[in-house]
Design an enzyme around this catalytic site. Structure first.
Site, short mmCIF file in Angstrom:
data_model
loop_
_atom_site.label_atom_id
_atom_site.label_comp_id
_atom_site.label_asym_id
_atom_site.label_seq_id
_atom_site.Cartn_x
_atom_site.Cartn_y
_atom_site.Cartn_z
N LYS A 83 32.91 41.75 50.49
CA LYS A 83 33.08 42.68 49.37
C LYS A 83 31.70 43.13 48.90
O LYS A 83 30.83 42.29 48.62
CB LYS A 83 33.81 41.92 48.25
O1 G3P Z 1 40.33 42.75 41.34
C1 G3P Z 1 39.36 42.98 40.39
C2 G3P Z 1 39.61 42.14 39.21
O2 G3P Z 1 39.24 40.81 39.45
C3 G3P Z 1 39.07 42.65 37.95
O3 G3P Z 1 40.07 42.45 37.05
O4 G3P Z 1 41.09 42.18 34.87
O5 G3P Z 1 38.67 41.60 35.22
O6 G3P Z 1 39.39 43.97 35.20
P1 G3P Z 1 39.77 42.55 35.50
#
Ligand code: G3P
Length: 217
Positions: A83
């Site tokens: 990634k």
């Molecule tokens: O897949 C990306 C994720 O881990 C981010 O999620 O909820 O932190 O915006 P969030």
């Protein structure tokens, strides 16, 4: 649509994997922090459970260092997806690593143009962050639909991995607009089974069954 689990919680991954719900796993530095575990060790353990793509994120800011980190992460297992962030250096790393036959997930995507340029750099997956756009009063799902249209217009085979999925409605909408993959925390995936009418119907069946006085076993 494929389901990836956005976590490094091995017990949660195992539980969902046993039910056939896990087509892959995504992690990032914040998720590794939350796990409290060593990135190489926990990623290796996840790869021993899940046969689909497991995303492990580089942490350097320049392309050469990202490439070196990506190569090291890819040694963990054959299903590692490296990634990289959607920066110019990240795109350089994407081009080199994908050219070596490694799967690459380009993350932190917030615009159609970013998705377009990641596809041109050979990304296997593009990760647009739906919830974080919603957080700032933009429409995360509109971005997924727009990327779908652009990729289809030109036949790009980069898979749209809807990320930062926070709600069950995000999952429904991602499926409706044609995201290839969603990645969501285990709680969101488990919540897909919930419906208040299922609960109400079951409570009624339980009551009526008790009145029959019968047993199946
Ligand atoms: O897949 C990306 C994720 O881990 C981010 O999620 O909820 O932190 O915006 P969030």
């Amino acid at each position: 649509m494929k389901f990836f689990v956005d976590t490094a919680d091995v017990a949660a991954i195992k539980e969902l994997n046993d039910l056939g719900m896990v087509d892959g796993v995504t992690t990032n530095p914040s998720i590794i922090l939350k796990s409290g575990r060593d990135i190489l060790e926990v990623t290796r353990e996840i790869c021993s459970i899940v046969s689909g793509p497991v995303s492990a994120e580089v942490v350097s800011m320049n392309a050469d260092a990202m490439i070196a980190e990506g190569r090291k992460l890819a040694e963990i297992a054959s299903n590692i997806t490296v990634k990289v962030p959607l920066t110019w250096d990240g795109l350089k790393a994407c081009k080199v690593l994908s050219g070596e036959g490694k799967m690459v997930n380009v993350t932190l995507c917030f615009s159609v143009n970013q998705a377009l340029i990641a596809a041109k750099a050979g990304a296997t997956f593009i990760s647009p962050f739906v919830g974080r756009l919603d957080d700032i009063n933009l429409d995360g799902m509109e971005l997924i639909a727009d990327i779908r249209q652009v990729y289809d217009n030109y036949g790009f085979d980069t898979q749209i991995l809807a990320a930062s999925i926070r709600t069950v409605n995000h999952v429904t909408q991602s499926a409706l607009v044609g995201a290839d993959v969603i990645t969501a925390p285990p709680a969101v995936i488990k919540a897909l089974a919930n419906h208040p009418l299922t609960d109400a119907g079951l409570a009624q069946f339980e009551k009526d069954w008790a009145k029959t006085g019968q047993k199946i076993l």
